[in-house]
Write a protein that holds these residues in place. Structure first.
Motif, PDB file in Angstrom:
ATOM      1  N   TYR A  85      -4.386  13.518  -4.801  1.00  0.00           N
ATOM      2  CA  TYR A  85      -3.598  12.291  -4.604  1.00  0.00           C
ATOM      3  C   TYR A  85      -2.187  12.629  -4.156  1.00  0.00           C
ATOM      4  O   TYR A  85      -1.546  13.538  -4.682  1.00  0.00           O
ATOM      5  N   GLN A  86      -1.706  11.883  -3.189  1.00  0.00           N
ATOM      6  CA  GLN A  86      -0.320  11.991  -2.747  1.00  0.00           C
ATOM      7  C   GLN A  86       0.355  10.648  -2.978  1.00  0.00           C
ATOM      8  O   GLN A  86      -0.160   9.606  -2.547  1.00  0.00           O
ATOM      9  N   PRO A  87       1.482  10.620  -3.680  1.00  0.00           N
ATOM     10  CA  PRO A  87       2.149   9.341  -3.958  1.00  0.00           C
ATOM     11  C   PRO A  87       2.471   8.593  -2.676  1.00  0.00           C
ATOM     12  O   PRO A  87       2.920   9.176  -1.683  1.00  0.00           O
ATOM     13  N   SER A  88       2.231   7.289  -2.711  1.00  0.00           N
ATOM     14  CA  SER A  88       2.574   6.440  -1.569  1.00  0.00           C
ATOM     15  C   SER A  88       3.189   5.160  -2.081  1.00  0.00           C
ATOM     16  O   SER A  88       2.914   4.730  -3.203  1.00  0.00           O
ATOM     17  N   GLY A  89       4.052   4.552  -1.267  1.00  0.00           N
ATOM     18  CA  GLY A  89       4.757   3.347  -1.690  1.00  0.00           C
ATOM     19  C   GLY A  89       3.886   2.111  -1.620  1.00  0.00           C
ATOM     20  O   GLY A  89       2.719   2.153  -1.268  1.00  0.00           O
ATOM     21  N   GLY A  90       4.491   0.996  -1.974  1.00  0.00           N
ATOM     22  CA  GLY A  90       3.779  -0.272  -1.940  1.00  0.00           C
ATOM     23  C   GLY A  90       4.555  -1.307  -1.157  1.00  0.00           C
ATOM     24  O   GLY A  90       5.460  -0.970  -0.393  1.00  0.00           O
ATOM     25  N   GLN A  91       4.200  -2.555  -1.345  1.00  0.00           N
ATOM     26  CA  GLN A  91       4.903  -3.646  -0.686  1.00  0.00           C
ATOM     27  C   GLN A  91       5.147  -4.764  -1.685  1.00  0.00           C
ATOM     28  O   GLN A  91       4.333  -5.011  -2.568  1.00  0.00           O
ATOM     29  N   LEU A  92       6.284  -5.408  -1.543  1.00  0.00           N
ATOM     30  CA  LEU A  92       6.623  -6.556  -2.357  1.00  0.00           C
ATOM     31  C   LEU A  92       6.995  -7.683  -1.393  1.00  0.00           C
ATOM     32  O   LEU A  92       7.958  -7.558  -0.637  1.00  0.00           O
ATOM     33  N   THR A  93       6.197  -8.759  -1.408  1.00  0.00           N
ATOM     34  CA  THR A  93       6.355  -9.886  -0.467  1.00  0.00           C
ATOM     35  C   THR A  93       6.475  -9.385   0.967  1.00  0.00           C
ATOM     36  O   THR A  93       7.319  -9.842   1.735  1.00  0.00           O
ATOM     37  N   GLY A  94       5.638  -8.404   1.301  1.00  0.00           N
ATOM     38  CA  GLY A  94       5.591  -7.917   2.670  1.00  0.00           C
ATOM     39  C   GLY A  94       6.637  -6.886   3.027  1.00  0.00           C
ATOM     40  O   GLY A  94       6.644  -6.380   4.146  1.00  0.00           O
TER      41      GLY A  94
END
Length: 383
Positions: free
Chosen positions: A283-292
């Protein structure tokens, strides 16, 4: 009657300009975080005749390891009563190391349900109205308070433990990768930095040792598998520590709700998200999205914070630092002790020459006690 002579201090090799001639050691400790540095110190205290080498891939303390980002919160709240003596021993050991930033600071755990020992949240947080403003008491109406809790700086623990170990006669080798080899040997790669800022191997060495202690945090089980072919049931997870720009004071308590810890620090808060389980291999850490909007928080952390916004409304404000990339939000790999350890700090013998020492999520409260237990076991095995 004269006092016994003090031990000669150990040697320190900080860079490749200092020649290191491999000579036999009784014990080599790989990793100079708080667990490894404490283990080296306790080994010399248990058996002053042992020759001990402490090896660290970075500097002291290592800014890339989990020690620097650990919460630094000591508390018996929620701990099995059978473990309270170990927690109290760790507390005394932490304070005995010197100035580790120890501050008595209440911990307030917030809950949605009533239970014995819990009081209404407004009553529990009445002495700290600024903290009450962070919480929705209707969603978290009950609280329990540990007034014996404290905060401290794990990085200072690693530094002071390593310094005490050197004074006790432990040798320290910095900027060096290490891996155990079968038959009681330690493989070393001394690292240097080129003029283009690349980290390269300057030289390789092999040191004969009677015992190796893997105290490399989340990298310990990986070293055991790759270098020795020993599979363990331990795992790791990547934990980020986002920043919350809500005001805190020297009197503000540590807050805990839904597995999230809000640790007052530098006039604001550091958020310590819950750990739900191991990260899959590779696993490699990846970001997310908040309201796009892309964020620097890993997706799992972002989901946890979104789920808590109704109970901790401050998380829904611009006080929460989301980051534009993963580099903007501090994070590190954390060991997750498995098997019989069940997440608690632990140690175990991997073979006749190699031991594994792990801190994990409860290292703040119980870690040094596990390091002391390992030191006793290794000293006893070596006679």
């Amino acid at each position: 009657m004269s006092a016994p002579p003090l031990p000669a201090p150990g040697r320190v090799w900080a860079h490749v300009g200092q020649p290191f001639a491999p000579s036999p050691y009784d014990v080599a400790v790989v990793g100079a975080g708080r667990m490894g540095a404490a283990a080296a110190l306790f080994l010399r205290q248990q058996a002053p005749a042992l020759r001990v080498l402490l090896v660290e891939e970075g500097g002291l303390p290592n800014e890339e390891g989990a020690t620097i980002l650990a919460p630094g919160v000591w508390s018996r709240l929620g701990l099995d009563p059978a473990l309270h003596p170990a927690a109290d021993w760790t507390r005394a050991a932490l304070q005995a190391l010197g100035d580790v930033g120890w501050e008595t600071r209440p911990l307030v755990a917030l809950h949605a349900e009533a239970a014995p020992g819990r009081v209404p949240t407004p009553e529990a947080l009445a002495p700290w109205p600024d903290s009450l403003a962070l919480v929705d008491p209707a969603a978290l109406p009950w609280a329990e308070v540990d007034r014996d809790a404290a905060t401290y700086r794990p990085g200072h623990v690693a530094l002071h433990a390593a310094q005490a170990a050197i004074r006790a006669g432990v040798d320290l080798l910095l900027n060096t990768r290490a891996a155990p080899q079968p038959g009681g040997r330690l493989y070393l790669e001394r690292l240097t930095v080129t003029n283009t800022h690349q980290i390269v191997t300057h030289e390789t060495l092999t040191v004969p040792v009677r015992a190796v202690v893997l105290a490399a945090g989340a990298g310990g089980p990986w070293l055991a598998e790759c270098a020795l072919g020993v599979h363990t049931r331990h795992a790791r997870a990547y934990r980020q520590t986002p920043h919350l720009a809500a005001p805190s004071t020297a009197q503000s308590p540590v807050l805990r709700a839904g597995g999230l810890t809000l640790r007052p620090q530098h006039g604001a808060y550091t958020l310590i998200p819950p750990l739900h389980g191991r990260d899959p291999h590779g696993y490699q850490p990846s970001g997310g999205q908040l309201t796009g909007v892309p964020t620097g928080l890993r997706r799992e952390t972002l989901e946890d914070l979104v789920a808590l916004m109704d109970r901790l409304p401050v998380l829904a404000t611009d006080a929460l630092h989301l980051g534009r990339s993963l580099a903007d939000v501090p994070g590190a790999w954390l060991a997750l002790p498995g098997g019989r350890a069940n997440g608690l700090p632990t140690f175990e013998a991997l073979d006749e020459h190699t031991w594994l020492l792990l801190g994990g999520p409860q290292a703040d409260t119980l870690g040094l006690h596990a390091a002391q237990g390992l030191a006793e076991a290794v000293a006893g095995a070596l006679g």
